[in-house]
Design a protein around this motif. Structure first.
Motif, PDB file in Angstrom:
ATOM      1  N   VAL A  10      72.515  16.159  49.929  1.00 32.71           N
ATOM      2  CA  VAL A  10      73.263  14.555  49.519  1.00 32.71           C
ATOM      3  C   VAL A  10      73.320  14.374  47.601  1.00 32.71           C
ATOM      4  CG1 VAL A  10      72.205  13.680  50.987  1.00 32.71           C
ATOM      5  CG2 VAL A  10      70.929  13.640  49.259  1.00 32.71           C
ATOM      6  N   THR A  11      72.787  16.046  46.653  1.00 30.80           N
ATOM      7  CA  THR A  11      72.981  16.019  45.419  1.00 30.80           C
ATOM      8  C   THR A  11      73.425  17.396  44.945  1.00 30.80           C
ATOM      9  OG1 THR A  11      70.790  16.567  45.415  1.00 30.80           O
ATOM     10  CG2 THR A  11      70.142  14.037  45.373  1.00 30.80           C
ATOM     11  N   SER A  12      73.567  17.402  43.602  1.00 25.92           N
ATOM     12  CA  SER A  12      73.590  18.993  43.736  1.00 25.92           C
ATOM     13  C   SER A  12      72.540  19.924  44.274  1.00 25.92           C
ATOM     14  CB  SER A  12      73.759  19.144  41.643  1.00 25.92           C
ATOM     15  OG  SER A  12      72.030  19.067  41.732  1.00 25.92           O
ATOM     16  N   ALA A  13      72.201  20.272  44.063  1.00 29.02           N
ATOM     17  CA  ALA A  13      71.129  20.554  45.013  1.00 29.02           C
ATOM     18  C   ALA A  13      70.933  21.090  46.786  1.00 29.02           C
ATOM     19  CB  ALA A  13      69.551  20.591  44.917  1.00 29.02           C
ATOM     20  N   GLY A  14      71.004  21.909  47.186  1.00 30.53           N
ATOM     21  CA  GLY A  14      71.391  21.581  48.985  1.00 30.53           C
ATOM     22  C   GLY A  14      70.097  23.103  49.451  1.00 30.53           C
ATOM     23  N   SER A  15      69.901  22.527  50.892  1.00 31.68           N
ATOM     24  CA  SER A  15      68.518  23.221  51.213  1.00 31.68           C
ATOM     25  C   SER A  15      68.627  23.350  52.712  1.00 31.68           C
ATOM     26  CB  SER A  15      67.404  22.878  50.756  1.00 31.68           C
ATOM     27  OG  SER A  15      67.296  21.287  50.910  1.00 31.68           O
ATOM     28  N   SER A  26      59.666  27.475  57.612  1.00 32.12           N
ATOM     29  CA  SER A  26      60.779  28.622  56.106  1.00 32.12           C
ATOM     30  C   SER A  26      61.484  26.814  55.649  1.00 32.12           C
ATOM     31  CB  SER A  26      61.707  29.053  57.268  1.00 32.12           C
ATOM     32  OG  SER A  26      62.132  28.866  57.395  1.00 32.12           O
ATOM     33  N   GLU A  27      62.367  27.209  54.410  1.00 33.86           N
ATOM     34  CA  GLU A  27      62.945  26.666  53.590  1.00 33.86           C
ATOM     35  C   GLU A  27      63.400  27.768  53.109  1.00 33.86           C
ATOM     36  OE1 GLU A  27      63.575  22.676  51.440  1.00 33.86           O
ATOM     37  OE2 GLU A  27      61.495  23.944  51.237  1.00 33.86           O
ATOM     38  N   SER A  28      65.525  27.186  53.083  1.00 29.05           N
ATOM     39  CA  SER A  28      66.457  27.578  52.263  1.00 29.05           C
ATOM     40  C   SER A  28      67.287  26.972  51.265  1.00 29.05           C
ATOM     41  CB  SER A  28      67.275  28.712  52.585  1.00 29.05           C
ATOM     42  OG  SER A  28      68.174  29.363  52.126  1.00 29.05           O
ATOM     43  N   TYR A  29      67.011  26.653  50.003  1.00 29.43           N
ATOM     44  CA  TYR A  29      67.255  25.946  48.829  1.00 29.43           C
ATOM     45  C   TYR A  29      68.086  26.808  47.868  1.00 29.43           C
ATOM     46  CZ  TYR A  29      66.408  23.191  45.137  1.00 29.43           C
ATOM     47  OH  TYR A  29      66.527  21.970  43.682  1.00 29.43           O
ATOM     48  N   PHE A  30      68.999  25.881  47.638  1.00 29.86           N
ATOM     49  CA  PHE A  30      70.036  26.760  46.824  1.00 29.86           C
ATOM     50  C   PHE A  30      70.398  24.839  45.901  1.00 29.86           C
ATOM     51  CE2 PHE A  30      72.570  25.139  49.796  1.00 29.86           C
ATOM     52  CZ  PHE A  30      73.342  24.436  49.239  1.00 29.86           C
ATOM     53  N   ASN A  31      70.443  25.517  44.152  1.00 29.00           N
ATOM     54  CA  ASN A  31      70.636  24.696  43.574  1.00 29.00           C
ATOM     55  C   ASN A  31      71.876  25.386  42.286  1.00 29.00           C
ATOM     56  OD1 ASN A  31      70.915  22.066  41.558  1.00 29.00           O
ATOM     57  ND2 ASN A  31      69.287  21.790  41.091  1.00 29.00           N
ATOM     58  N   THR A  32      73.224  24.861  42.352  1.00 30.42           N
ATOM     59  CA  THR A  32      74.315  25.272  41.679  1.00 30.42           C
ATOM     60  C   THR A  32      75.867  24.757  41.793  1.00 30.42           C
ATOM     61  OG1 THR A  32      74.901  26.799  43.929  1.00 30.42           O
ATOM     62  CG2 THR A  32      73.339  27.854  42.650  1.00 30.42           C
ATOM     63  N   ALA A  37      79.904  22.952  51.184  1.00 28.55           N
ATOM     64  CA  ALA A  37      80.905  23.179  52.243  1.00 28.55           C
ATOM     65  C   ALA A  37      80.178  24.810  52.122  1.00 28.55           C
ATOM     66  CB  ALA A  37      82.060  22.705  52.272  1.00 28.55           C
ATOM     67  N   GLU A  38      80.476  25.760  51.490  1.00 29.06           N
ATOM     68  CA  GLU A  38      80.583  27.188  51.543  1.00 29.06           C
ATOM     69  C   GLU A  38      78.822  27.228  51.376  1.00 29.06           C
ATOM     70  OE1 GLU A  38      82.371  28.959  48.141  1.00 29.06           O
ATOM     71  OE2 GLU A  38      84.167  26.503  48.404  1.00 29.06           O
ATOM     72  N   ARG A  39      77.833  26.854  51.141  1.00 30.95           N
ATOM     73  CA  ARG A  39      76.812  27.774  51.368  1.00 30.95           C
ATOM     74  C   ARG A  39      75.760  27.008  52.143  1.00 30.95           C
ATOM     75  NH1 ARG A  39      76.759  29.942  46.230  1.00 30.95           N
ATOM     76  NH2 ARG A  39      77.722  28.831  44.763  1.00 30.95           N
ATOM     77  N   ILE A  40      75.889  25.863  52.728  1.00 32.57           N
ATOM     78  CA  ILE A  40      75.077  25.523  53.781  1.00 32.57           C
ATOM     79  C   ILE A  40      74.879  25.934  55.598  1.00 32.57           C
ATOM     80  CG2 ILE A  40      76.603  23.418  55.329  1.00 32.57           C
ATOM     81  CD1 ILE A  40      72.908  22.869  53.797  1.00 32.57           C
ATOM     82  N   MET A  41      75.918  26.416  55.334  1.00 35.14           N
ATOM     83  CA  MET A  41      76.015  27.228  56.891  1.00 35.14           C
ATOM     84  C   MET A  41      74.427  28.303  56.599  1.00 35.14           C
ATOM     85  SD  MET A  41      76.643  25.103  59.145  1.00 35.14           S
ATOM     86  CE  MET A  41      76.660  26.033  60.332  1.00 35.14           C
ATOM     87  N   TRP A 187      64.730  16.448  43.165  1.00 37.37           N
ATOM     88  CA  TRP A 187      65.510  16.626  44.261  1.00 37.37           C
ATOM     89  C   TRP A 187      65.007  16.892  45.494  1.00 37.37           C
ATOM     90  CZ3 TRP A 187      66.038  18.990  39.134  1.00 37.37           C
ATOM     91  CH2 TRP A 187      67.236  18.926  38.725  1.00 37.37           C
ATOM     92  N   PRO A 188      66.060  15.593  46.541  1.00 35.34           N
ATOM     93  CA  PRO A 188      65.205  15.877  47.422  1.00 35.34           C
ATOM     94  C   PRO A 188      65.017  17.270  48.385  1.00 35.34           C
ATOM     95  CG  PRO A 188      67.597  14.173  47.702  1.00 35.34           C
ATOM     96  CD  PRO A 188      67.262  15.301  46.265  1.00 35.34           C
ATOM     97  N   ARG A 189      64.422  17.806  49.196  1.00 27.81           N
ATOM     98  CA  ARG A 189      64.720  19.182  49.948  1.00 27.81           C
ATOM     99  C   ARG A 189      64.744  18.575  52.030  1.00 27.81           C
ATOM    100  NH1 ARG A 189      62.493  22.701  46.115  1.00 27.81           N
ATOM    101  NH2 ARG A 189      61.727  24.248  48.253  1.00 27.81           N
ATOM    102  N   ALA A 190      65.357  19.657  52.291  1.00 19.56           N
ATOM    103  CA  ALA A 190      65.513  19.915  53.485  1.00 19.56           C
ATOM    104  C   ALA A 190      63.901  19.601  54.143  1.00 19.56           C
ATOM    105  CB  ALA A 190      66.052  20.147  54.096  1.00 19.56           C
ATOM    106  N   SER A 191      62.980  20.354  53.299  1.00 17.43           N
ATOM    107  CA  SER A 191      61.288  20.199  54.215  1.00 17.43           C
ATOM    108  C   SER A 191      61.088  19.541  54.781  1.00 17.43           C
ATOM    109  CB  SER A 191      60.677  21.621  52.925  1.00 17.43           C
ATOM    110  OG  SER A 191      60.899  21.025  51.723  1.00 17.43           O
ATOM    111  N   MET A 192      61.030  18.320  53.318  1.00 17.26           N
ATOM    112  CA  MET A 192      60.599  16.780  53.536  1.00 17.26           C
ATOM    113  C   MET A 192      61.071  15.951  54.773  1.00 17.26           C
ATOM    114  SD  MET A 192      57.845  17.536  51.411  1.00 17.26           S
ATOM    115  CE  MET A 192      57.581  18.786  51.697  1.00 17.26           C
TER     116      MET A 192
END
Length: 237
Positions: A10-15, A26-32, A37-41, A187-192
């Motif tokens: 939902v922000t500039s970061a994704g996870s 586990s958690e895979s995180y990026f903030n680029t 759409a290209e990175r989340i899978m 930034w929000p995290r998928a882990s949370m």
């Protein structure tokens, strides 16, 4: 214990994150920036590999449903819904503001989760910890940062990129009553989101993926333009 895969874009970061019960695996995180759409899978694949969990072993999917970037919300929702529907598994939508507030877990003061909504506004939610859970003090809102600050009359911990952008304004209004988190906690995290889905089953009831809706809090630019055209056409009538 349910094995949960959560997605946040939902922000500039994704996870993407995997948990079993309330244990984060586990958690895979990026903030680029953009291109979620290209990175989340790839992030989902990495989280599954690191957790040593096959996609077919996921019992429940979770996704941050907004508010946030319109494009980001749509990317996350599309990925989560696609996976949940393909595997015939339930999906739960998690507030991105509540997931963000979870970065301040353990705080005894009020927490204000604040994302930059552009146009000199923020998405904001106010929370207190009650019996170990974050409870909303008021409905989530989109408003000017000054309007949000006017609602605060007690020591508050601010978390989120919106708080970073408007930190000077917040400190000017609240002085020592305002505290801030630093760095990646903004930034929000998928882990949370995954842990919320695991711990708060009654609050976030899993359901058919087709029924999970995004939360934008305000109309998109395209909707605003469409409404303006309709109004102009009606006047010309």
């Amino acid at each position: 214990m349910k094995t949960i895969l959560a997605i946040d874009t939902v922000t500039s970061a994704g996870s993407a994150a995997v948990c079993r019960g309330t244990k984060l695996l586990s958690e895979s995180y990026f903030n680029t920036g953009a291109r979620h759409a290209e990175r989340i899978m790839a992030a989902i694949d990495r989280a599954l590999i690191d957790a040593d969990v096959a996609l077919e072993e996921i019992d429940l999917f979770a996704v941050t449903r907004g508010p946030g970037s319109f494009t980001g919300v749509r990317v996350g929702m599309a990925a989560a819904k696609g996976l949940a529907l393909a595997l015939n598994k339930p999906l739960v939508g998690i507030s991105s503001l509540q997931a963000l507030a979870m970065n301040a877990a353990g705080c005894t003061d009020q927490v204000c989760a604040m994302l930059d909504a552009r146009k000199k506004e923020v998405y904001a939610g106010l929370y207190h910890v009650r019996q170990g859970h974050f409870c909303a003090c008021c409905p989530e809102q989109v408003a000017s940062p000054a309007a949000v600050v006017e609602q605060i009359s007690e020591p508050t911990l601010f978390v989120g990129e919106g708080a970073m952008v408007y930190r000077e304004l917040i400190e000017s209004a609240l002085g020592t009553q305002a505290r801030f988190v630093e760095g990646s906690l903004n930034w929000p995290r998928a882990s949370m989101a995954a842990l919320l889905a695991a711990a708060d089953g009654q609050m976030f009831e899993p359901c058919d993926a087709r029924l999970v809706k995004p939360v934008y809090l305000r109309a998109s630019e395209a909707e605003i333009a469409w409404q303006k055209r309709r109004s102009e056409e009606a006047l010309q009538g």
